[in-house]
Scaffold this motif. Structure first.
Motif, PDB file in Angstrom:
ATOM      1  N   ASN A 295      39.798  33.434  34.164  1.00 45.15           N
ATOM      2  CA  ASN A 295      41.199  33.566  34.573  1.00 45.15           C
ATOM      3  C   ASN A 295      41.468  34.822  35.391  1.00 45.15           C
ATOM      4  O   ASN A 295      42.600  35.305  35.430  1.00 45.15           O
ATOM      5  CB  ASN A 295      42.093  33.559  33.327  1.00 45.15           C
ATOM      6  CG  ASN A 295      41.993  32.254  32.564  1.00 45.15           C
ATOM      7  OD1 ASN A 295      42.056  31.176  33.151  1.00 45.15           O
ATOM      8  ND2 ASN A 295      41.824  32.349  31.258  1.00 45.15           N
ATOM      9  N   VAL A 296      40.443  35.333  36.048  1.00 49.18           N
ATOM     10  CA  VAL A 296      40.621  36.535  36.863  1.00 49.18           C
ATOM     11  C   VAL A 296      41.719  36.324  37.890  1.00 49.18           C
ATOM     12  O   VAL A 296      41.853  35.251  38.494  1.00 49.18           O
ATOM     13  CB  VAL A 296      39.299  36.921  37.558  1.00 49.18           C
ATOM     14  CG1 VAL A 296      38.806  35.818  38.472  1.00 49.18           C
ATOM     15  CG2 VAL A 296      39.452  38.224  38.316  1.00 49.18           C
ATOM     16  N   ALA A 297      42.542  37.358  38.080  1.00 53.36           N
ATOM     17  CA  ALA A 297      43.646  37.299  39.039  1.00 53.36           C
ATOM     18  C   ALA A 297      43.629  38.553  39.901  1.00 53.36           C
ATOM     19  O   ALA A 297      43.409  39.666  39.395  1.00 53.36           O
ATOM     20  CB  ALA A 297      44.985  37.171  38.321  1.00 53.36           C
ATOM     21  N   VAL A 298      43.872  38.375  41.190  1.00 48.71           N
ATOM     22  CA  VAL A 298      43.894  39.473  42.159  1.00 48.71           C
ATOM     23  C   VAL A 298      45.193  39.365  42.945  1.00 48.71           C
ATOM     24  O   VAL A 298      45.491  38.324  43.531  1.00 48.71           O
ATOM     25  CB  VAL A 298      42.687  39.394  43.115  1.00 48.71           C
ATOM     26  CG1 VAL A 298      42.768  40.484  44.167  1.00 48.71           C
ATOM     27  CG2 VAL A 298      41.383  39.490  42.332  1.00 48.71           C
ATOM     28  N   LYS A 299      45.980  40.454  42.983  1.00 53.33           N
ATOM     29  CA  LYS A 299      47.289  40.401  43.640  1.00 53.33           C
ATOM     30  C   LYS A 299      47.593  41.725  44.321  1.00 53.33           C
ATOM     31  O   LYS A 299      47.529  42.786  43.698  1.00 53.33           O
ATOM     32  CB  LYS A 299      48.381  40.096  42.609  1.00 53.33           C
ATOM     33  CG  LYS A 299      49.782  40.003  43.207  1.00 53.33           C
ATOM     34  CD  LYS A 299      50.816  39.724  42.130  1.00 53.33           C
ATOM     35  CE  LYS A 299      52.219  39.656  42.722  1.00 53.33           C
ATOM     36  NZ  LYS A 299      53.246  39.412  41.665  1.00 53.33           N
ATOM     37  N   GLU A 300      47.931  41.662  45.597  1.00 53.55           N
ATOM     38  CA  GLU A 300      48.326  42.866  46.334  1.00 53.55           C
ATOM     39  C   GLU A 300      49.732  43.271  45.909  1.00 53.55           C
ATOM     40  O   GLU A 300      50.655  42.456  45.928  1.00 53.55           O
ATOM     41  CB  GLU A 300      48.277  42.603  47.836  1.00 53.55           C
ATOM     42  CG  GLU A 300      48.509  43.849  48.669  1.00 53.55           C
ATOM     43  CD  GLU A 300      48.197  43.630  50.146  1.00 53.55           C
ATOM     44  OE1 GLU A 300      48.888  44.220  50.982  1.00 53.55           O
ATOM     45  OE2 GLU A 300      47.261  42.847  50.439  1.00 53.55           O
TER      46      GLU A 300
END
Length: 576
Positions: A292-297
């Protein structure tokens, strides 16, 4: 910004006040700056990270599998002290700023003798009168258990327990040997928040944060597959990463203001997919689950990384055994895949800027109508290995016999010493029970005397994961992660990138004895593969031109494939 400023050589401290990390401990996110991702990283990167903004910790990773063997051979020959010279250079160059700002430092540059590196630090502390306590971690060196006449070194990948105990005892500088690459970051966050060793979600978050920044500039623009879509000047002297780890283990990745490079969702995704082991990533202190890795600027050069959960660590940890493999000759640098002109242009730009800094005054691809000789000059590589140097010496003489019978235009490089035999080392990965490791941290005082030794307990609980080979670009395996930018493309991409598709893309390099693993990360629109066995004996002894698998994914991305016509509007040419 001048090049001198970029290199962190300016004097003094940027904001002129000391860091209040002890007072603020646990009340705000801990700020950790990484200054090294490999043995050649220069010392001024540590000083730059210390000087250019407020940080609580500086971490550094100077070790890779092959240079442990180098240190062992140097110690055996009486020419080395066991630690990485560039790590010592960094500490010596930065100690005044570290002392003034009360920054804590945790690095693995101690190599095979973190004690020797700690004593070198103590000498400077004594001479300069710095109010700093130095310590070193032991337990990774397992030579007495496994070493034989043919084996150079045996090192176990240990976790962050010794680091945490050292920080709890008041250490400011902690020298480690073969701790796992992410352990300095795990230890810093673990101590900062006072986590227990069973808060696995938090530990796993810190573990992946350490993974993200361990390769220094790789997350701030270096090794970024999309570099050619930006001005090349952006990637000269990139700023190294700074992370802000929250109490729940999530983090913000950033860098110091005024530095080159970039922190974007893409650079973070690229580094996340680099060297992982699939959807479960193993560490001595925790197993991280990445589904469930999440990456958000969340701002300019600020990217949030979250979604990692944890489980107990496995009962075993990686053990690296190194032995003398024989002799080899030759070495070259190469580029693979797309945008080759821009890759060479960037490399030339980086090298020329460094030459200019030092006051010192690219070979082409056989152009049809060149304007310079180098534009039409190409390399031919002859690479050989043998158990003894004699066959390689004979090969050099054989080639010399043909000196006057060559094709027109042949010429050799000025330095022919690469044709002379030199020894190489073999890296053999295996596993060892964590309960066999005797980990401890040792605090020093004036004169390098050990004043306190604290033994570390082993993890309170293990969870067997099952047999798994080592992965990443350090052993015999390659990992390859790719992602698309738009959700509309995800269903097609995930169904397109099957195991069979990867085999077909590997093409003539595929062999039936290789094995593939595949995993999806839908939150970041990525598919990840591990190709087992493709590097042969791997890294320090592989006979492949790309012996670390660094160019493999660029090779795959260069392939021509059919895509749905509706996606063409979102595609770009890789040489643009």
């Amino acid at each position: 910004m001048t090049s001198t400023q970029q290199n962190g050589h300016r004097n003094g401290v940027q904001n002129g006040h000391q860091n209040n990390h002890t007072r603020d401990r646990g009340k705000r996110p801990v700020r950790i700056a990484n200054c090294s991702g490999g043995q050649m990283e220069p010392g001024w990167q540590m000083r730059k990270q210390a000087s250019w903004g407020d940080v609580d910790f500086i971490t550094g990773d100077w070790l890779a599998e092959n240079n442990i063997a180098q240190e062992a051979a140097a110690m055996e020959a009486g020419t080395g002290e066991g630690f990485k010279k560039n790590a010592w250079q960094a500490l010596e160059m930065s100690m005044d700023v570290i002392a003034e700002k009360r920054i804590k430092v945790v690095i693995d540059g101690g190599g095979l003798s973190p004690e020797n590196l700690a004593k070198k630090c103590q000498e400077v502390i004594d001479k300069k009168g710095y109010n700093l306590t130095v310590a070193y971690v032991s337990g990774d060196n397992m030579d007495t258990n496994f070493k034989s006449d043919d084996v150079l070194a045996c090192t176990a990948y240990i976790g962050a327990r010794g680091i945490v105990k050292g920080l709890e005892a008041g250490a400011d500088l902690i020298m480690c040997g073969r701790v796992a690459d992410a352990s300095p970051v795990i230890g810093a966050a673990w101590w900062w928040y006072g986590w227990s060793d069973t808060e696995y979600d938090k530990l796993a978050g810190a573990f992946l944060t350490g993974h993200l920044i361990e390769c220094s500039g790789y997350i701030t623009g270096s090794n970024y597959s999309g570099f050619h879509r930006f001005p090349l000047k952006n990637f000269v002297n990139v700023g190294f990463p700074v992370v802000e780890i929250e109490e729940d283990g999530s983090c913000i990745i950033t860098k110091h203001e005024g530095t080159n490079g970039m922190v974007t969702e893409d650079t973070v995704k690229c580094q996340f997919l680099y060297e992982i082991q699939g959807n479960a990533y193993l560490n001595s202190d925790v197993t991280a689950i990445l589904d469930n890795v999440a990456v958000k600027e969340v701002g300019k050069n600020r990217v949030q990384f979250s979604g990692i959960t944890g489980r107990p660590p496995p009962p075993t940890t990686k053990l690296a055994i190194f032995y003398k493999g024989g002799w080899e000759s030759q070495n070259l640098s190469n580029a693979a895949g797309y945008a080759t002109k821009k890759k060479y242009a960037l490399y030339e730009m980086q090298v020329r800027e460094r030459l200019a800094e030092q006051g010192l005054g690219h070979v082409g691809s056989a152009l049809e109508n060149p304007t310079r000789q180098l534009q039409c000059t190409t390399y031919m590589r002859i690479y050989a290995q043998a158990p003894t140097p004699e066959p390689l010496a004979a090969l050099k003489l054989l080639l010399a016999d043909e000196t006057m019978q060559h094709f027109s235009g042949l010429h050799w490089s000025q330095d022919l010493r690469t044709a002379d035999p030199k020894s190489f080392y073999v890296y053999y990965p295996c596993i060892v029970s964590q309960d066999e490791i005797k980990e401890a941290v040792h605090l020093l005082s004036r004169g390098g005397k050990t004043t306190k030794t604290i033994e570390c307990t082993r993890p309170p609980r293990y969870q067997a994961f099952g047999e798994r080979d080592s992965s990443g670009d350090k052993g015999s395996n390659i990992n390859c992660g790719m992602f698309v930018h738009r959700p509309e493309m995800w269903d097609w991409f995930r169904s397109f990138m099957t195991l069979e598709r990867m085999k077909s893309l590997i093409g003539g390099d595929w062999k039936d004895e290789y094995r593939l693993e595949r995993v999806e990360f839908p939150n970041i629109l990525a598919v990840h593969f591990v190709i087992y066995g493709i590097l042969g004996r791997g890294v320090s002894s592989s006979t492949l031109l790309d012996n670390r698998g660094k160019g493999f994914t660029d090779y795959i991305r260069t392939k021509h494939v059919d895509v749905p016509e509706k996606f063409v509007q979102w595609c770009w040419k890789e040489d643009e």
